[in-house]
Every structure is written in structure tokens, then in C-alpha cells.
Design an enzyme around this catalytic site. Structure first.
Site, PDB file in Angstrom:
ATOM      1  N   LYS A 214       0.852  -1.173   0.000  1.00 22.95           N
ATOM      2  CA  LYS A 214       0.000   0.000   0.000  1.00 22.95           C
ATOM      3  C   LYS A 214       0.897   1.236   0.000  1.00 22.95           C
ATOM      4  O   LYS A 214       1.905   1.290   0.734  1.00 22.95           O
ATOM      5  CB  LYS A 214      -0.891   0.008   1.233  1.00 22.95           C
ATOM      6  CG  LYS A 214      -1.848  -1.177   1.335  1.00 22.95           C
ATOM      7  CD  LYS A 214      -3.003  -1.046   0.373  1.00 22.95           C
ATOM      8  CE  LYS A 214      -4.075  -2.082   0.641  1.00 22.95           C
ATOM      9  NZ  LYS A 214      -5.258  -1.904  -0.252  1.00 22.95           N
TER      10      LYS A 214
ATOM     11  N   LYS B 230     -14.090  -8.680  -5.948  1.00 19.29           N
ATOM     12  CA  LYS B 230     -14.251  -8.862  -4.508  1.00 19.29           C
ATOM     13  C   LYS B 230     -15.721  -9.170  -4.232  1.00 19.29           C
ATOM     14  O   LYS B 230     -16.609  -8.457  -4.709  1.00 19.29           O
ATOM     15  CB  LYS B 230     -13.841  -7.603  -3.728  1.00 19.29           C
ATOM     16  CG  LYS B 230     -12.363  -7.267  -3.776  1.00 19.29           C
ATOM     17  CD  LYS B 230     -12.088  -5.985  -2.991  1.00 19.29           C
ATOM     18  CE  LYS B 230     -10.612  -5.639  -2.977  1.00 19.29           C
ATOM     19  NZ  LYS B 230     -10.362  -4.327  -2.300  1.00 19.29           N
TER      20      LYS B 230
END
Length: 332
Positions: free
Chosen positions: A150, A246
Site C-alpha cells: 500500500k 471482490k
């Protein structure tokens, strides 16, 4: 026999804070649904996500809104017509899959016509932290097959370079979580190539991605926040090379399987990802991930304590939950 639906809020503290460009999490808050019929119980989990305007309370209210439908014998197709795609529908959809398999004494994989997945290479994620902490985390994961980091807007180049310096071997996904602008990406292409970034995940805000068309082919770019269901695929063509499926976005396994199949047919590479969740959220996602180009299902690894008999990591190889946990008969 009439079904009985139950829904509750479960909270799983994290072993360490999970930081992304959008904020920090210290616990995974999930909605757990159980559906019982003839003494057999199926279950599922959803993670309401504030980025999409979702809350625990809102998700529970959505599920209560379809109680009559589900307890009256409603199907997954009925559910899709009655609920919007999102975490609430995901929890109910996956519980229905699990219930159907248990009642039939078979597996969800067999019902869905997909290969069962016992283990697969899944990304190990490094959240945003101090340079020293990110380096330490990368060094500990330097031998895994796939690493994901990230990053934010200001420190991305330094964060990527620091991680790559101590973890040169793994394939690498970089995820700015919508914190960049198109001009940032253009300026950083050489840096991303130099560090052998295999996939750049949702670098710009979903509503600002038309400019990605000018960079098509420069580096593989994956749509995450920009993709929810099959209805989004037309808009993403020419901007993204990959899409991140997802279940909390698609509204369950039913749409996730259909979305993955259609995305592949249209020439997109498929990534299967997750929210920070328990293994109950991962078990159905593994059925979509069997032949995905990238897999990022390490959500339960962030928990201080997962649900019993859940998924396990072995050096970047994610092993499915134990038989009987979700979607498989206990004797499998």
C-alpha cells in the site's frame, strides 16, 4: 421446513494497525449471517465498507429487509433481484450457497461447476507505515511468491524503492487506493518499471479514470474501486488491463463467478481480492481465485484471532479452511 435467518455484528481486532492511503483500521467489523433449514445451517460474511457508503447498521437493516424472502424459501436469483450488490447481499448469498451444499451433502464447488481449491499463492500485504517498519515487513516476506504494498501519494516512490530493495524476488502489486492523479502515474512510469511492478491497482479515483486510456499498455493497471459488477465492464475497457473481483463488491459468490467469467471473455486479466475479513469471507472467494492472474486474499492474516478452523498461510501459499468450515462437507 421453514428457514430461520439470523444476522449479527462480529468484530475481530487486528494484530497490528492496517494503514492505506484512505485511513487506518484496527479491527475488522463484519456482518455474519446464518440460515437454518431442516436442522442444517449455512453461513456467510460481509464487510460493509465506508468507501461505498456502507455501515454495519445499514447492512443489518438491508438483511432484515429480505428476511421474509429468505425465510420463505427465496433463491439466490430472488436475492439478486431484491438487494443491491454489496456486503449485505454477499453475506446472505454465501450463506445460501453453503446451506444448499450442506443440504445436498456436496460441495459448493461441485454445485458451481468449478474446481475445488485447496491452496493457492496469495499476496502478502504491507500496509503504509514508517520506512523502517515497511522494510522490516518486506524483509520478512522476501521469499513469498507475491507481495502487495500500500502506498500514498507523497511517499510512493520511496515506499516502493525501500520494499523492493529488501524483497527483489516476489511479483509485486502496488496499491495507491485512489490517492494518485493521472499525471502522477505518467510521471512515475519509469520508476514503476525500474522496480518491476507487475500490477498497479486503482491508482486514481474511480471517477477520474478516463485519463488512464492515454496510458493503456504502459503498465498493467487493475480496477478495484471502479469495478463492482458486470455492468461496469463496458466503462472500464481501454482504461484497465485487469479487474479486481471482490465478493463484498459483487454482492456474493453468484455474481463474482459470473463477473470473473465475463471479464476473462472480454480480455481482462482477473485479480481476486478481499476486504480485511475473517476466513468466512475468504472461503468462497477462493473458488473464484483458482485460475486468477493475481490473488490477494490475506485478509484473515491481519486478525489477532481468526474464526476456528480457518485459512492458513504457509510462506505466501494460502491454504483453504478445514473441511466443513464453509462450502465443503465435513468428511471431504
Amino acid at each position: 421446513m421453514r428457514r430461520i435467518l439470523a444476522v449479527r455484528h462480529d468484530r475481530f481486532p487486528l494484530r497490528t494497525p492496517f494503514r492505506i492511503a484512505r485511513g487506518v483500521k484496527t479491527a475488522a467489523d463484519v456482518v455474519t449471517v446464518t440460515i437454518e433449514e431442516s436442522g442444517v445451517q449455512g453461513w456467510g460474511e460481509g464487510v460493509p465498507y465506508p468507501r461505498y457508503g456502507e455501515t454495519i447498521e445499514g447492512a443489518i437493516a438491508e438483511i432484515e429487509g429480505v428476511r421474509g424472502l429468505i425465510e420463505g424459501g427465496g433463491t439466490r436469483a430472488d436475492l439478486a433481484a431484491a438487494m443491491r450488490a454489496g456486503a449485505a447481499r454477499n453475506a446472505v448469498d454465501c450463506a445460501l450457497w453453503d446451506l444448499e451444499a450442506r443440504l445436498a451433502k456436496t460441495s459448493v464447488a461441485a454445485l458451481a461447476g468449478v474446481a475445488p481449491v485447496g491452496a493457492l499463492a496469495s499476496a502478502i500485504t504491507i500496509g503504509i507505515d514508517t520506512p523502517a517498519a515497511m522494510v522490516a515487513a518486506a524483509r520478512a516476506a522476501a521469499t513469498v511468491p507475491l507481495l502487495k504494498i500500500k502506498v500514498d501519494r507523497a511517499g510512493a516512490a520511496e515506499q516502493i524503492a525501500a520494499v523492493r530493495a529488501v524483497a527483489p524476488a516476489p511479483r509485486l502489486i502496488v496499491d495507491p487506493n485512489e490517492s494518485w492523479r493521472v499525471e502522477d502515474l505518467a510521471d512515475r512510469l519509469a520508476m514503476l518499471r525500474a522496480h518491476r511492478v507487475d500490477l498497479l491497482e486503482q491508482p486514481v479515483p474511480a471517477g477520474e479514470d478516463p485519463g488512464l486510456g492515454a496510458l493503456a499498455g504502459a503498465i498493467p493497471i487493475c480496477a478495484d474501486e471502479a469495478l463492482h459488477t458486470r455492468a461496469d465492464l463496458d466503462r472500464l475497457a481501454g482504461r484497465y488491463s485487469h479487474v479486481n473481483v471482490k465478493l463484498d463488491k459483487t454482492g456474493g459468490l453468484t455474481e463474482a463467478l459470473a463477473l470473473a467469467a465475463e471479464a476473462k471473455a472480454r480480455g481482462f486479466g482477473v485479480m481476486v481480492g478481499c476486504m480485511v475479513c475473517s476466513s468466512l469471507g475468504i472461503a468462497p472467494a477462493m473458488l473464484v481465485a483458482g485460475d486468477a492472474a493475481f490473488v490477494d486474499l490475506d485478509g484473515p492474516l491481519w486478525l489477532a484471532q481468526d474464526r476456528p478452523r480457518g485459512a492458513r498461510d504457509d510462506g505466501g501459499i494460502l491454504k483453504a479452511p478445514e473441511p466443513g468450515f464453509w462450502g465443503t462437507p465435513a468428511c471431504a
